[in-house]
Scaffold this motif. Structure first.
Motif, PDB file in Angstrom:
ATOM      1  N   GLU A 810       0.607  -1.095  -0.051  1.00 13.38           N
ATOM      2  CA  GLU A 810      -0.002   0.064   0.082  1.00 13.38           C
ATOM      3  C   GLU A 810       0.794   0.925   0.446  1.00 13.38           C
ATOM      4  O   GLU A 810       2.034   1.482   0.977  1.00 13.38           O
ATOM      5  CB  GLU A 810      -0.691   0.282   1.330  1.00 13.38           C
ATOM      6  N   ILE A 811       0.794   2.317  -0.624  1.00 10.40           N
ATOM      7  CA  ILE A 811       1.144   3.780  -0.679  1.00 10.40           C
ATOM      8  C   ILE A 811       0.838   4.285   0.199  1.00 10.40           C
ATOM      9  O   ILE A 811      -0.335   4.549   0.108  1.00 10.40           O
ATOM     10  CB  ILE A 811       0.671   4.383  -2.359  1.00 10.40           C
ATOM     11  N   LYS A 822       9.595  10.263  -9.092  1.00 12.46           N
ATOM     12  CA  LYS A 822       8.706  10.183  -8.392  1.00 12.46           C
ATOM     13  C   LYS A 822       9.061   8.567  -7.809  1.00 12.46           C
ATOM     14  O   LYS A 822       8.560   7.622  -8.378  1.00 12.46           O
ATOM     15  CB  LYS A 822       7.208  10.659  -8.465  1.00 12.46           C
ATOM     16  N   VAL A 823       8.420   8.640  -5.893  1.00 11.68           N
ATOM     17  CA  VAL A 823       9.673   7.161  -5.575  1.00 11.68           C
ATOM     18  C   VAL A 823       8.020   7.258  -4.545  1.00 11.68           C
ATOM     19  O   VAL A 823       8.104   8.382  -4.150  1.00 11.68           O
ATOM     20  CB  VAL A 823      10.083   7.188  -5.202  1.00 11.68           C
ATOM     21  N   ALA A 824       7.290   6.072  -4.339  1.00 17.94           N
ATOM     22  CA  ALA A 824       5.977   5.548  -3.684  1.00 17.94           C
ATOM     23  C   ALA A 824       6.395   5.167  -2.123  1.00 17.94           C
ATOM     24  O   ALA A 824       7.516   4.514  -2.548  1.00 17.94           O
ATOM     25  CB  ALA A 824       5.049   5.055  -4.599  1.00 17.94           C
ATOM     26  N   GLY A 825       6.275   5.545  -1.041  1.00 22.52           N
ATOM     27  CA  GLY A 825       6.956   4.970  -0.140  1.00 22.52           C
ATOM     28  C   GLY A 825       5.674   3.716   0.925  1.00 22.52           C
ATOM     29  O   GLY A 825       5.051   4.540   0.311  1.00 22.52           O
ATOM     30  N   CYS A 826       6.125   3.204   0.919  1.00 22.22           N
ATOM     31  CA  CYS A 826       5.136   1.822   1.028  1.00 22.22           C
ATOM     32  C   CYS A 826       5.531   0.871   1.830  1.00 22.22           C
ATOM     33  O   CYS A 826       6.241   0.990   2.141  1.00 22.22           O
ATOM     34  CB  CYS A 826       5.246   0.915  -0.789  1.00 22.22           C
ATOM     35  N   GLU A 871       8.455  -1.491   5.205  1.00 25.98           N
ATOM     36  CA  GLU A 871       8.497  -1.132   4.339  1.00 25.98           C
ATOM     37  C   GLU A 871       9.816  -0.792   3.122  1.00 25.98           C
ATOM     38  O   GLU A 871      10.804  -0.698   3.454  1.00 25.98           O
ATOM     39  CB  GLU A 871       8.720   0.835   5.053  1.00 25.98           C
ATOM     40  N   CYS A 872       9.130  -0.028   2.101  1.00 28.22           N
ATOM     41  CA  CYS A 872      10.134   0.414   0.885  1.00 28.22           C
ATOM     42  C   CYS A 872       9.640   1.781   0.633  1.00 28.22           C
ATOM     43  O   CYS A 872       8.705   1.783   0.213  1.00 28.22           O
ATOM     44  CB  CYS A 872      10.232  -0.547   0.357  1.00 28.22           C
ATOM     45  N   GLY A 873      10.746   1.600  -0.728  1.00 23.29           N
ATOM     46  CA  GLY A 873      10.017   2.868  -1.658  1.00 23.29           C
ATOM     47  C   GLY A 873      10.536   1.875  -3.218  1.00 23.29           C
ATOM     48  O   GLY A 873      11.421   0.718  -3.614  1.00 23.29           O
TER      49      GLY A 873
END
Length: 900
Positions: A810-811, A822-826, A871-873
């Protein structure tokens, strides 16, 4: 010499006049003419014809007999007549007995000849009288026609004269004085004198002014001329005065003319012309009318009848399935224009060379009043097969037994034990792949039994069906240790479809795990009830290895054949069935034939399927050359033009023309069926849907060559079953015999593979295949062939793609990083996320993007995967429209290779 015994007679004196014979015929000279003006003086003779009853001969002197003076009656015999030349002074001697008899016989012969000549003359006179009567009747008929014609002309002239008179009166000529008008009308004829002949009724009379009498004339008046303008006609005189004519001179004075010469009976006109030998000799012959002249006369008389409508001929018209308009008109003896006109009335426009169907031709022929006989192209096969034999000429024949069953149940081993042969050792892979025919001598009855061995493999269904069709008894071989198998059930169905009795042979009873009772029980499931279970099917427990109960099996076969009462006529032309066919390099086309009826002999003209030939040699199952083969005898036949197909029926025909008709018809049917199957004619909706499905499928091109027709048939059937909607085997060419250069050339053009079953390529074909890179595969076992083709066709199938779910993330927040985007932190909610895996971006349960992960970081480090709860990007390849709250679905795609 003086006779001294008669001194009172006078001496012989010779007259001074020379003696000579009067010629019997008259002679004369004529000049004979030749070509180019040449002529020659010829002496001819004219013989007078002797006529019976017309008086003495023209050349014989007329002799008048004078009455002799009365002599006194002598008491003994009458005095002899005086000699003919008594006054000449010559003494004639008395005739002897021989001379008198010769003279009597000559007189008798003369009388006979005279009678015969008289009879011939009477016959000739009768024929002449008949001919003259016919000619007289013709002349009278001609005279009657001439009189009718004259009467018609007279009426026409009178009508014309009246019309002219009326016309002159109408135009004012009637007011002219009578003296000025020319005397055109003839005065009325006075009454004839007493004694003058009456005028012939209907004959026109003409007279000049001033004549006192007029006589009827027989000559026809010139048509169109007015009366009285012809030449002067003489008046007929009385009988007592001389005939005379009165002719008008130039000055108008009347002067008597010379009396014409009259004859009481006019004779026939004498032919005038050049005097030749032919005319001189045939002067007295009556010239008859020629045949051509008589025909012309008949045609003139019947000329009016030629315009009458002729009687219509009603014919029986033979109409085939298709016929041209010209041929139809010829068969009906009608004009083709009339046939085309009738077709135009029906709304069809045709030319004379157009082809119409049989129904249309029948309608046309029946409308014209003819009867129709419909024939078809298949009528050439009528009487070729199934002719009923006369019951008085039949005799008992050997039974034909087909051995059937599942593969590896011991069929060939059982047959080898009966034949005392070893066929199994020569079979590739230990299985029978060919159908064979053999003859076995029964030890009990001494009669021969024909056995047909069929393969048990599933691919050879057609062979088993073919064996069941030609057989009288089916021996169903079932292994005691294996029981009823699928091919056993198939053999039972073939036997029931053929309607032949079954004998169950339970084989391999010598094995320790043999259970014959289980076999009998399993047969009940397929409606085969043996005698031990109260049924009618005979069962025998045998062992091919130990040769147990083989004599009992033969006895049961002989008993069943005796019940069937198999009889046929061996003297009729042969009929049979082609069991197997192959192409031998040394002997040419060879066909294994089972003769079913009649006797097949060397030199017979045979037909089988689309092939024909003359029997060159017959070879028995033992390899011996024989001159003839009777009913129920299997032989190899040499002499076909090409190898026939297995299962074709063979028949002996009377000549090559009939054989050529039958084979040409069958070859035409074969080509039409092949063209129809290739073109795929439009049919029902289901057929159209199936064509759409098969339109885009891939094809595996193959060229198949086999040793015999039966094996080729089994291979083609197995390859056809391998096809699916996506891939199928395309058979470019299939045949029997070795692989040739033409097969390699064909494979090169279509980039196909060549399969050889129990055959090899010749030296030239092998070199060409190696040079062009064409693969040739050789097989001896049908299992291996089918498996290899199956694997090759499986490579053409499209692989299957399978998705494996890895995890979801999930973002939480979006970060903008320079030089990265753009990088999504998820946060990974379940499963794992791997770098390089396929991902889907889901927003409000809708997939908005599918792609791959380009970046997967844990803090600042690149990682390979991230576990659940961490968590990851993540960043996507070529996509940056990500929002907080979106769900990233991560999955892996696996490619799975399919197989048939």
């Amino acid at each position: 010499m003086v006779d001294t015994k008669t001194p009172g007679d006078k001496k012989l004196s010779v007259p001074s006049k020379t003696l000579s014979l009067k010629p019997r015929v008259e002679t004369g000279t004529v000049r004979q003419s030749f070509s180019h003006g040449r002529s020659k003086q010829v002496v001819v003779e004219k013989r007078g014809k002797r006529r019976i009853g017309d008086g003495p001969e023209p050349h014989a002197p007329e002799v008048t007999a004078k009455p002799a003076p009365a002599a006194p009656a002598a008491p003994s015999r009458p005095a002899p007549p005086p000699p003919r030349n008594a006054g000449s002074g010559v003494v004639l001697r008395t005739l002897t007995e021989d001379e008198r008899s010769a003279r009597a016989s000559a007189l008798a012969d003369a009388k006979l000849r005279e009678v015969e000549e008289r009879r011939q003359a009477e016959e000739e006179a009768q024929r002449r009288a008949v001919r003259e009567a016919a000619e007289r009747a013709e002349r009278e008929a001609a005279e009657a026609r001439r009189k009718a014609e004259e009467e018609r002309h007279r009426h026409e002239d009178e009508a014309k004269r009246k019309a002219e008179t009326e016309a002159k009166k109408r135009f004012g000529e009637g007011e002219q004085p009578a003296a000025a008008r020319p005397a055109t009308a003839a005065p009325s004829a006075p009454a004839p004198r007493p004694g003058a002949p009456a005028a012939r009724p209907g004959a026109p009379t003409t007279a000049r002014p001033g004549t006192t009498t007029a006589r009827p004339t027989a000559t026809a008046q010139r048509p169109g001329g007015p009366a009285g303008r012809g030449p002067a006609v003489a008046a007929e005189p009385d009988e007592d005065e001389a005939p005379r004519q009165i002719r008008r001179g130039p000055g108008g004075a009347m002067r008597p003319a010379a009396a014409p010469k009259t004859t009481h009976k006019p004779g026939p006109q004498k032919e005038r012309g050049r005097l030749t030998v032919v005319t001189a000799l045939n002067a007295d012959d009556v010239r008859e009318r020629s045949i051509a002249s008589f025909r012309r006369r008949t045609q003139r008389l019947k000329g009016h009848a030629s315009n009458e409508p002729k009687e219509k001929l009603i014919r029986e018209v033979t109409i085939p399935e298709a016929i041209t308009i010209q041929e139809l008109a010829n068969r009906m003896s009608e004009r083709a224009v009339d046939v085309i006109r009738m077709l135009m009335k029906q709304g069809a426009m045709h030319k004379i060379t157009d082809v119409i169907d049989a129904d249309t031709a029948q309608l046309i022929a029946e409308e014209l009043g003819h009867t129709v006989k419909r024939v078809a192209a298949s009528d050439v096969e009528e009487g070729l097969f199934d002719t009923v034999d006369d019951s008085t000429d039949t005799e008992t024949r050997s039974p034909v037994v087909t051995v059937m069953g599942h593969v590896d149940h011991g069929k060939t081993s059982l047959l080898d034990a009966l034949r005392h042969a070893n066929v199994v050792s020569g079979e590739a892979g230990g299985i029978t792949q060919h159908i064979g025919a053999y003859q076995v001598l029964s030890p009990e009855s001494g009669k021969k039994i024909t056995f047909i061995d069929t393969p048990g493999h599933a691919a050879f269904t057609a062979m088993r069906a073919r064996g069941a069709k030609v057989t009288d008894i089916v021996v169903l071989v079932v292994a005691a240790d294996d029981g009823v198998m699928p091919q056993t059930v198939e053999a039972i169905n073939h036997a029931k479809a053929a309607g032949v009795p079954i004998i169950v042979a339970i084989n391999k009873i010598d094995k320790p795990d043999a259970k014959p009772e289980r076999v009998r029980t399993e047969l009940l499931q397929h409606e085969v009830q043996v005698e031990s279970f109260g049924g009618e099917v005979v069962d025998v427990e045998v062992s091919a290895k130990n040769k147990t109960n083989l004599d009992k099996l033969l006895e049961m076969i002989a008993l069943q054949a005796e019940i069937l009462d198999l009889k046929t006529n061996s003297e009729r032309p042969a009929e049979g069935t082609v069991i197997e066919a192959k192409l031998d390099r040394g002997r040419g086309p060879v066909a294994t034939v089972l003769v079913q009826r009649g006797t097949l002999r060397v030199g017979d003209i045979i037909v089988a399927g689309a092939e024909m030939g003359r029997v060159r040699a017959l070879i028995s199952d033992q390899g011996e050359t024989v001159q003839e083969a009777g009913p129920s005898v299997p032989v190899e036949v040499l002499g076909f033009n090409g190898p026939p197909e297995a299962g074709d029926r063979l028949a002996v025909v009377e000549n090559e023309a009939r054989a050529r008709q039958v084979t040409s018809y069958r070859a035409h049917q074969k080509r039409e069926n092949a063209a129809a199957s290739i073109s795929g004619m439009r049919g029902s909706l289901e057929q159209m849907m199936s064509q759409l499905k098969t339109a885009g499928r891939k094809e595996f091109p193959l060229i198949v060559k086999a040793d015999v027709q039966g094996s080729l048939e089994a291979i083609l059937g197995s390859l056809e079953k391998l096809g699916t909607d996506e891939v199928a085997a395309r058979i470019l060419h299939a045949g029997v015999g070795g692989i040739s250069e033409s097969d390699v050339t064909l494979a090169e053009g279509f980039n196909a593979a060549i399969i050889g079953f129990s055959v090899r390529a010749n030296k030239e074909a092998a070199a060409a295949a190696k040079r062009n890179g064409i693969e040739i595969r050789y097989y001896n076992i049908i299992y291996d062939l089918v498996d290899d083709v199956k694997k090759a066709m499986s490579g053409l199938l499209a692989p299957t793609l399978r998705e494996t779910m890895l995890g979801n993330a999930e973002i939480l927040e979006i970060f903008n990083i320079s030089k990265v985007g753009k990088v999504a932190g998820c946060r990974v909610t379940d499963g794992t996320v791997e770098r390089g895996a396929n991902v889907r971006l889901i927003r409000d349960n809708v997939v908005v993007h599918e792609g791959k992960l380009s970046t997967l970081k844990r803090f600042k480090d690149e990682v390979k995967e991230v576990q659940s709860g961490q968590e990851c990007g993540m960043a996507f390849e070529n996509y940056h429209d990500m929002r907080a709250g979106d769900v990233i679905e991560c999955y892996r795609v696996e490619t799975i290779q399919r197989s048939l």
